[in-house]
Design an enzyme around this catalytic site. Structure first.
Site, short mmCIF file in Angstrom:
data_model
loop_
_atom_site.label_atom_id
_atom_site.label_comp_id
_atom_site.label_asym_id
_atom_site.label_seq_id
_atom_site.Cartn_x
_atom_site.Cartn_y
_atom_site.Cartn_z
N CYS A 69 -2.32 -11.94 4.84
CA CYS A 69 -1.84 -11.42 3.56
C CYS A 69 -0.62 -12.23 3.09
O CYS A 69 -0.75 -13.39 2.76
CB CYS A 69 -1.55 -9.93 3.66
N HIS B 285 -6.38 -7.47 6.01
CA HIS B 285 -5.76 -6.71 7.10
C HIS B 285 -6.87 -6.06 7.93
O HIS B 285 -7.96 -5.78 7.43
CB HIS B 285 -4.86 -5.60 6.55
#
Length: 502
Positions: free
Chosen positions: A341, A425
């Protein structure tokens, strides 16, 4: 049955999240249809529900304890800190803007009480019982006027309150008494009793104090939970380990191969969803540590740059500490690096940010052929696919939009040599993919490490939640707890002066 309970705490990190999850798992094993609820959560560890709503990870884990799918109703307000003075406000799973603490508590927060009470009422209409978690302490008298998560929600929904105290910190009796004595008479009417958490030793030595506490307050202890290593669920207030501490407290099985695999996670500012590395730490022979110095990356087999709520700030921090240079050296030498991310964005060539930091054009580390532009709309998705020949699932939470201009495809991101980057994630929770990834890391690092063929991260989580349910079943007065959830706080509980100041 249309029961409810608010689990409050004498402090932050007293064990509210864990106790709530434990009560939920105990109830569901009794055949009760139960759901978790937290009116307002402040956390950089969040999750995306199947309908695309962002909520705190603790509530997602509590939903798993209830064996149900998490929804936005379970955490209607989520605050994601972006610095010392401001947070992004996420309402019913969607971001609605940035706000200072003064602006939120002074204006926005009181107006949300009706919304959170409506969400709680909707859950109570769907489930036999709703176990609510408070935040911080209910005795934060400076915030009581605008409270929507502790006694505000308890008063609004007439919920009995159980106060949890962490005896491992010391001063638990004073904390229990002081918490109660700083509440108004109307608030005190709902505080039914106390629960001691993280006790070490002989419970009989504690019993005289509990009897005195009941004599002083007219309220009993509902149980004494013993200290157990490795029982923290996905947390919200910060790292459950100190910097440079190991992720796992419990003993890890020895490696299957000749070598262990050492993972160093850069402890960047505003680190978010650091729970991504829990799946690595669950593998026998994998040692995960958080680091903040370049020399700590030198002997690591895998360096991880995790997510962050402040990509540009984290990038500056990495450069100031010499970690950026150390990561670049690793990549040039073909030694494994993973960015997730915000960490993925940092590894790219260029960042254009007029949203999060408003820093404009900023050069990245240039380790991956990626250009990132921050969009005002947040991406909240639950992607799935294949990588390294294995199925993978994950979730995305980001404002940065990545344009990949080269390298090999990798989970909607890319890979160049032994440097990987992705917005996903939770991908490492997919067991087959995690094993394939660790094979690649071990080969690139020159380690004789062999992933265990049978580690199931989902099974380990279920085992952990069952252990929490066992703690409640074995060490709490479950009959009294059941009556409390079903019937509410006992009538006629005494007022303990001085009460909340006017």
């Amino acid at each position: 049955m249309n029961g409810g309970l608010l689990v409050a705490g004498t402090t932050s990190d007293a064990g509210k999240s864990v106790v709530t999850a434990g009560i939920c798992r105990w109830l569901v094993r009794q055949g009760v249809k139960v759901a978790p609820f937290k009116a307002q959560n402040m956390s950089l560890n969040s999750f995306v529900t199947r309908e695309g709503a962002e909520i705190g990870r603790a509530q997602a884990m509590q939903a798993q304890a209830c064996r149900i799918e998490p929804t936005a109703l379970m955490n209607p307000v989520l605050l994601k800190p972006g610095g010392e003075q401001s947070s992004q406000v996420v309402l019913l799973g969607k971001p609605v803007g940035e706000m200072s603490a003064r602006g939120y508590h002074g204006g926005r927060r009181p107006a949300l009480l009706g919304t959170v009470l409506d969400c709680l009422a909707e859950l109570r209409g769907q489930y036999d019982a709703v176990i609510c978690e408070g935040a911080g302490s209910p005795a934060e008298i400076n915030l009581r006027r605008t409270d929507i998560v502790n006694m505000g929600i308890a008063r609004g929904a007439r919920l009995p309150v159980l106060v949890v105290g962490d005896i491992d910190r010391g001063g638990v009796f004073a904390s229990f008494f002081g918490t109660l004595a700083l509440l108004s008479p109307e608030d005190q009417e709902l505080v039914a009793g106390f629960l001691v958490n993280k006790f070490r030793g002989d419970v009989s030595l504690l019993e005289p104090g509990l009897e005195m506490l009941e004599g002083l307050t007219g309220r009993p202890a509902y149980g004494v939970l013993p200290f157990r290593h490795g029982l923290g669920i996905d947390e919200e207030d910060g790292l459950r380990v100190s910097l440079r501490g190991a992720v796992r407290e419990s003993a890890v099985a020895p490696p299957l191969g000749a070598d262990v695999l050492r993972v160093a996670v850069c402890a960047i500012p505003l680190m978010s969803n650091f729970t991504d590395v829990d799946a690595l730490a669950a593998e026998p022979g994998v040692v995960v540590r958080f680091v903040d110095r370049p020399e700590e990356l030198a002997d690591a087999d895998l360096a991880v740059v995790p997510g962050t709520r402040g990509t540009v700030r984290a990038l500056r921090w990495l450069r100031e500490r010499g970690l950026a240079e150390a990561l670049a050296r690793r990549a040039a030498e073909g030694r494994p690096v993973l960015g997730v991310c915000g960490g993925f964005q940092i590894l790219g060539e260029h960042i254009e940010d007029e949203v999060e930091s408003r820093a404009g054009a900023v050069p990245g580390l240039g380790l991956l052929p990626v250009r990132v532009r921050f969009a005002r709309e947040k991406t909240l998705t639950r992607p799935s696919g294949q990588a390294l020949g294995e199925p993978v699932e994950g979730y995305e939470i980001h404002h940065g939009v990545a344009r990949v201009t080269g390298g090999e495809a990798f989970l909607d991101g890319c890979r160049v040599g032994a440097t990987w980057g992705t917005h996903w994630h939770g991908s490492l929770e997919s067991d087959g993919f995690r094993r394939a990834f660790l094979h690649e890391v071990a080969a690139a690092a020159g380690r004789r490490f062999v992933p265990a063929p049978d580690t199931s991260f989902a099974a380990l989580r279920e085992e952990q939640l069952d252990r929490l349910g066992d703690l409640i079943e074995q060490h709490a007065d479950t009959d009294a707890l059941w009556r409390l959830i079903e019937s509410g706080a006992p009538r006629g509980l005494p007022f303990i002066p001085p009460g909340a100041p006017a």
